[in-house]
Design an enzyme around this catalytic site. Structure first.
Site, short mmCIF file in Angstrom:
data_model
loop_
_atom_site.label_atom_id
_atom_site.label_comp_id
_atom_site.label_asym_id
_atom_site.label_seq_id
_atom_site.Cartn_x
_atom_site.Cartn_y
_atom_site.Cartn_z
N ASP A 36 -30.08 -29.77 -18.61
CA ASP A 36 -30.42 -29.29 -19.96
C ASP A 36 -30.25 -27.77 -19.97
O ASP A 36 -30.21 -27.14 -18.92
CB ASP A 36 -31.87 -29.66 -20.30
CG ASP A 36 -32.16 -29.65 -21.80
OD1 ASP A 36 -32.27 -30.74 -22.40
OD2 ASP A 36 -32.28 -28.54 -22.38
N ASP A 62 -25.55 -24.73 -20.18
CA ASP A 62 -25.22 -24.82 -21.60
C ASP A 62 -24.01 -25.75 -21.71
O ASP A 62 -22.87 -25.35 -21.44
CB ASP A 62 -24.89 -23.44 -22.17
CG ASP A 62 -24.47 -23.52 -23.63
OD1 ASP A 62 -24.34 -24.64 -24.17
OD2 ASP A 62 -24.27 -22.45 -24.24
N TYR A 154 -21.54 -34.20 -38.16
CA TYR A 154 -22.24 -34.98 -37.13
C TYR A 154 -21.67 -36.40 -37.08
O TYR A 154 -21.38 -36.93 -36.00
CB TYR A 154 -23.73 -35.01 -37.49
CG TYR A 154 -24.62 -35.74 -36.52
CD1 TYR A 154 -24.90 -35.21 -35.27
CD2 TYR A 154 -25.20 -36.97 -36.86
CE1 TYR A 154 -25.73 -35.89 -34.39
CE2 TYR A 154 -26.04 -37.63 -35.99
CZ TYR A 154 -26.29 -37.08 -34.75
OH TYR A 154 -27.11 -37.75 -33.88
N LYS A 158 -19.85 -38.24 -34.00
CA LYS A 158 -20.40 -39.44 -33.35
C LYS A 158 -19.44 -40.63 -33.46
O LYS A 158 -19.38 -41.46 -32.55
CB LYS A 158 -21.77 -39.78 -33.94
CG LYS A 158 -22.86 -38.73 -33.60
CD LYS A 158 -23.04 -38.49 -32.10
CE LYS A 158 -24.34 -37.74 -31.78
NZ LYS A 158 -24.46 -37.42 -30.35
N THR A 189 -38.22 -37.30 -32.52
CA THR A 189 -37.99 -36.17 -31.61
C THR A 189 -37.89 -34.92 -32.49
O THR A 189 -37.80 -35.04 -33.72
CB THR A 189 -36.67 -36.32 -30.82
OG1 THR A 189 -35.58 -36.05 -31.72
CG2 THR A 189 -36.49 -37.69 -30.19
N1 LIG Z 1 -33.47 -37.76 -33.03
C1 LIG Z 1 -32.69 -38.54 -33.77
O1 LIG Z 1 -33.10 -39.00 -34.85
C2 LIG Z 1 -31.32 -38.94 -33.27
C3 LIG Z 1 -30.70 -40.06 -33.85
C4 LIG Z 1 -29.46 -40.46 -33.37
C5 LIG Z 1 -28.85 -39.79 -32.31
N2 LIG Z 1 -29.49 -38.70 -31.77
C6 LIG Z 1 -28.82 -38.06 -30.63
O2 LIG Z 1 -29.69 -37.99 -29.51
C7 LIG Z 1 -29.32 -36.86 -28.69
C8 LIG Z 1 -30.50 -35.94 -28.42
O3 LIG Z 1 -31.37 -36.05 -29.39
P1 LIG Z 1 -32.96 -36.00 -29.22
O4 LIG Z 1 -33.46 -36.50 -30.51
O5 LIG Z 1 -33.38 -36.62 -27.94
O6 LIG Z 1 -33.13 -34.41 -29.25
P2 LIG Z 1 -34.22 -33.37 -28.84
O7 LIG Z 1 -34.15 -32.34 -29.90
O8 LIG Z 1 -35.53 -34.01 -28.52
O9 LIG Z 1 -33.61 -32.82 -27.47
C9 LIG Z 1 -32.36 -32.22 -27.40
C10 LIG Z 1 -32.22 -31.62 -26.02
O10 LIG Z 1 -30.89 -31.10 -25.93
C11 LIG Z 1 -30.97 -29.86 -25.27
N3 LIG Z 1 -29.80 -29.05 -25.63
C12 LIG Z 1 -29.52 -28.52 -26.84
N4 LIG Z 1 -28.40 -27.81 -26.76
C13 LIG Z 1 -27.97 -27.90 -25.48
C14 LIG Z 1 -26.84 -27.35 -24.79
N5 LIG Z 1 -25.97 -26.56 -25.40
N6 LIG Z 1 -26.69 -27.63 -23.48
C15 LIG Z 1 -27.59 -28.42 -22.83
N7 LIG Z 1 -28.67 -28.96 -23.44
C16 LIG Z 1 -28.85 -28.69 -24.75
C17 LIG Z 1 -32.27 -29.25 -25.77
O11 LIG Z 1 -32.72 -28.20 -24.92
C18 LIG Z 1 -33.19 -30.46 -25.78
O12 LIG Z 1 -33.85 -30.62 -24.54
C19 LIG Z 1 -28.20 -36.17 -29.42
O13 LIG Z 1 -26.97 -36.62 -28.92
C20 LIG Z 1 -28.41 -36.63 -30.84
O14 LIG Z 1 -27.23 -36.51 -31.61
C21 LIG Z 1 -30.70 -38.26 -32.23
#
Ligand SMILES: NC(=O)c1ccc[n+]([C@@H]2O[C@H](COP(=O)([O-])OP(=O)(O)OC[C@H]3O[C@@H](n4cnc5c(N)ncnc54)[C@H](O)[C@@H]3O)[C@@H](O)[C@H]2O)c1
Length: 256
Positions: A36, A62, A154, A158, A189
């Site tokens: 992360d 990153d 987005y 995806k 989240t």
């Molecule tokens: N939360 C939702 O409703 C949802 C729905 C569908 C898909 N997603 C997908 O789930 C995944 C993560 O979502 P989440 O809800 O667990 O998010 P979250 O916000 O809880 O966590 C995201 C994490 O990504 C890390 N991050 C951000 N930019 C980064 C970078 N440049 N390099 C490395 N790490 C980085 C952040 O530090 C964080 O720990 C994504 O692919 C998102 O598109 C989320």
């Protein structure tokens, strides 16, 4: 112990579903390399796993930088001593705008959602071949299965992730590497607030949230652990005959 003895990498591991996945994979016997950008929260996750008797290491990077992504994958595979499972989970919502879209923001979304998945898989494949196979799981979204008027970039990204999973499933099948995508619906989240905040005023935001909730047959958003269970299943031998699927874990959202 669905992943007993397996070596696993999870990206975007410090929060939300990735964090839940690290804990679940470790509880199921995997040694987890958690990647992360947020070093502090990452180290908390690893400390919690170790306190519970699991095995995990933290690597900060990153992932929107292709070079950093490549380097951290190499480092993780070297530290683990091989690789069986990759959950490439990193992604961001990207810009909502279409007219006057901020192209730097657009490129960052493409880089984190698609390019990082491609590079992680490219680094994972030779390591998995060396162990006679493996499992790759990408995180797409319900927005990778149906269009998203509030988040078109987005959604485009995806859909790309789903295409990548299906293509690599065919390409890597002869090597015993399965490739699938998990497609979460709205999940509890920090990212949820970004998706639900995509309206200009309070009234618009309330109506967006009402419409979203009404569109989920199970009537609630997902818990991060519920998505992690989908990824665990795809990563485990329980899904040994499953490759090239985009699995919705969405409370029925895409069933309409
Ligand atoms: N939360 C939702 O409703 C949802 C729905 C569908 C898909 N997603 C997908 O789930 C995944 C993560 O979502 P989440 O809800 O667990 O998010 P979250 O916000 O809880 O966590 C995201 C994490 O990504 C890390 N991050 C951000 N930019 C980064 C970078 N440049 N390099 C490395 N790490 C980085 C952040 O530090 C964080 O720990 C994504 O692919 C998102 O598109 C989320």
């Amino acid at each position: 112990m669905r992943l007993g003895g397996k070596l696993a990498i999870i990206t975007a591991a410090a929060s939300g579903m990735g964090r839940a996945g690290c804990k679940l994979f470790a509880e199921n016997g995997a040694t987890v390399a958690a990647i992360d950008i947020d070093r502090e929260r990452l180290e908390q996750v690893v400390a919690e796993i170790k306190a519970a008797g699991g095995r995990a290491i933290a690597l900060q990077a990153d992932l929107s930088s292709p070079e950093a992504c490549k380097d951290v994958m190499k480092a993780a595979i070297a530290e683990l001593g091989g690789l069986d499972v990759l959950w490439a989970h990193a992604g961001i919502p990207g810009p909502a705008a279409v007219e006057d879209v901020d192209l730097a923001e657009y490129r960052r979304a493409i880089d984190l959602n698609i390019t990082s998945a491609l590079i992680c898989a490219g680094e994972a494949a030779p390591a998995m071949r060396a162990r006679n196979g493996g499992a790759i799981v990408f995180t797409a979204s319900v927005s990778g299965l149906v269009g998203s008027p509030a988040s078109p970039v987005y959604s485009a990204a995806k859909f790309g992730v789903v295409g990548l999973a299906k293509s690599l499933a065919q390409r890597f099948a002869p090597d015993g590497i399965r490739v699938n995508a998990v497609c979460p619906g709205l999940t509890e989240t920090p990212m949820k607030a970004v998706f639900l905040g995509r309206s200009d005023d309070d009234e618009g935001r309330e109506s967006l949230e009402r419409r979203v909730m009404a569109s989920i047959p199970l009537g609630r958003v997902a818990r991060p652990e519920e998505i992690a269970h989908g990824a665990l299943w795809l990563a485990s031998d329980d899904a040994s005959y499953v490759t090239g699927v985009a699995l919705p874990v969405d409370g029925g959202y895409t069933s309409r």
